[in-house]
Design an enzyme around this catalytic site. Structure first.
Site, PDB file in Angstrom:
ATOM      1  N   HIS A  96      35.049  43.483  19.752  1.00 15.07           N
ATOM      2  CA  HIS A  96      35.611  44.535  20.615  1.00 15.07           C
ATOM      3  C   HIS A  96      36.528  45.465  19.823  1.00 15.07           C
ATOM      4  O   HIS A  96      36.428  46.695  19.933  1.00 15.07           O
ATOM      5  CB  HIS A  96      36.381  43.904  21.772  1.00 15.07           C
ATOM      6  CG  HIS A  96      37.137  44.907  22.607  1.00 15.07           C
ATOM      7  ND1 HIS A  96      36.560  45.567  23.669  1.00 15.07           N
ATOM      8  CD2 HIS A  96      38.415  45.372  22.523  1.00 15.07           C
ATOM      9  CE1 HIS A  96      37.446  46.400  24.206  1.00 15.07           C
ATOM     10  NE2 HIS A  96      38.581  46.298  23.527  1.00 15.07           N
ATOM     11  N   GLU A  97      37.424  44.885  19.038  1.00 13.48           N
ATOM     12  CA  GLU A  97      38.346  45.713  18.256  1.00 13.48           C
ATOM     13  C   GLU A  97      37.587  46.541  17.216  1.00 13.48           C
ATOM     14  O   GLU A  97      37.966  47.682  16.931  1.00 13.48           O
ATOM     15  CB  GLU A  97      39.410  44.843  17.588  1.00 13.48           C
ATOM     16  CG  GLU A  97      40.315  44.097  18.566  1.00 13.48           C
ATOM     17  CD  GLU A  97      40.938  44.991  19.615  1.00 13.48           C
ATOM     18  OE1 GLU A  97      41.153  46.199  19.357  1.00 13.48           O
ATOM     19  OE2 GLU A  97      41.220  44.499  20.729  1.00 13.48           O
ATOM     20  N   HIS A 100      36.327  49.741  18.617  1.00 11.40           N
ATOM     21  CA  HIS A 100      37.249  50.879  18.546  1.00 11.40           C
ATOM     22  C   HIS A 100      37.163  51.568  17.195  1.00 11.40           C
ATOM     23  O   HIS A 100      37.252  52.799  17.100  1.00 11.40           O
ATOM     24  CB  HIS A 100      38.685  50.403  18.790  1.00 11.40           C
ATOM     25  CG  HIS A 100      38.966  50.011  20.204  1.00 11.40           C
ATOM     26  ND1 HIS A 100      38.678  50.836  21.276  1.00 11.40           N
ATOM     27  CD2 HIS A 100      39.514  48.879  20.729  1.00 11.40           C
ATOM     28  CE1 HIS A 100      39.037  50.227  22.402  1.00 11.40           C
ATOM     29  NE2 HIS A 100      39.535  49.040  22.094  1.00 11.40           N
ATOM     30  N   HIS A 104      36.213  55.443  16.475  1.00 10.91           N
ATOM     31  CA  HIS A 104      37.004  56.330  15.618  1.00 10.91           C
ATOM     32  C   HIS A 104      36.122  56.991  14.563  1.00 10.91           C
ATOM     33  O   HIS A 104      36.224  58.201  14.313  1.00 10.91           O
ATOM     34  CB  HIS A 104      38.122  55.519  14.950  1.00 10.91           C
ATOM     35  CG  HIS A 104      39.121  56.370  14.224  1.00 10.91           C
ATOM     36  ND1 HIS A 104      39.968  55.865  13.267  1.00 10.91           N
ATOM     37  CD2 HIS A 104      39.408  57.706  14.292  1.00 10.91           C
ATOM     38  CE1 HIS A 104      40.733  56.839  12.803  1.00 10.91           C
ATOM     39  NE2 HIS A 104      40.416  57.955  13.400  1.00 10.91           N
TER      40      HIS A 104
END
Length: 228
Positions: A96-97, A100, A104
């Site tokens: 999940h991280e 991100h 980006h």
């Protein structure tokens, strides 16, 4: 103000329930050990590589559920339990991280918008409650109280906007994570189901925060509009 305390109380109860449910889910799925034997750190690094991202580091950060992606420093920060553990919950959070980080790298519009709001929201969230309370107290004595209340509502509204912009960012990161985990055959069906359920409950914490913020905002707006 009695209505405010009722709303705040209800939000607190629902938030506490979702938070406790999330913790229990992660505790449960921390017992679902991965057949591939990879740690959260290793899963994160592989997802970054698979997406052609070479300038983001995966590091360990203290605490529980403190995982986050830092776009300024370009680091995927994994809590100690996620960084070292080799289970479905750790895999879900790590991926999940990294979702991100992929957002980006691809200039995902909602993430860009959220990043642009951060400076304003950090200031607004610090002062909005105080300005609103000051406006409510002064309304009985001077017309300036009404103006001050309106300023507080605008500041609070910025925080509410931020919480709703955060929703697509979080859901998209989870979607990217789950698609990658499945496409790369990182998890067994049982492990994937556990990872999906973990991320579902994590996302609900953001939904509760957004709805709670909106309910509070509408309450203050009703007070402002209800003036004689």
């Amino acid at each position: 103000m009695f209505g405010y305390y009722i709303i705040a109380g209800l939000i607190f109860i629902v938030s506490l329930y979702v938070s406790n449910k999330l913790k229990s889910k992660f505790k449960k799925y921390s017992q679902v050990h991965l057949q591939n034997g990879m740690s959260g750190k290793e899963i994160a690094e592989k997802m970054l590589r698979d997406n052609g991202i070479t300038d983001v580091k995966v590091i360990s950060t203290p605490g529980m559920l403190t995982d986050h992606y830092n776009p300024a420093k370009k680091t995927v920060n994994l809590s100690e339990s996620v960084y070292t553990q080799r289970n479905a919950a750790a895999a879900a959070v790590a991926a999940h991280e990294c979702g991100h980080a992929v957002q980006h790298a691809t200039a995902y519009s909602w993430l860009t918008m959220r990043s642009q709001l951060v400076p304003m929201v950090s200031v607004a969230s610090k002062y909005s409650q105080w300005v609103i309370m000051g406006g409510l107290l002064l309304m009985a004595f001077t017309a300036m109280g009404s103006t001050l209340l309106l300023v507080g509502i605008v500041l609070f509204g910025m925080g509410t906007l931020f919480s709703f912009v955060t929703l697509p960012v979080e859901y998209d990161a989870s979607k990217r994570a789950l698609v990658w985990l499945e496409t790369e055959n990182m998890l067994s069906p049982r492990e994937h189901e556990a990872a999906e359920d973990s991320l579902k409950w994590a996302a609900r914490t953001y939904v509760v925060a957004a709805v709670g913020s909106l309910a509070t905002l509408l309450y203050f707006v009703s007070i402002y509009l209800g003036q004689d």
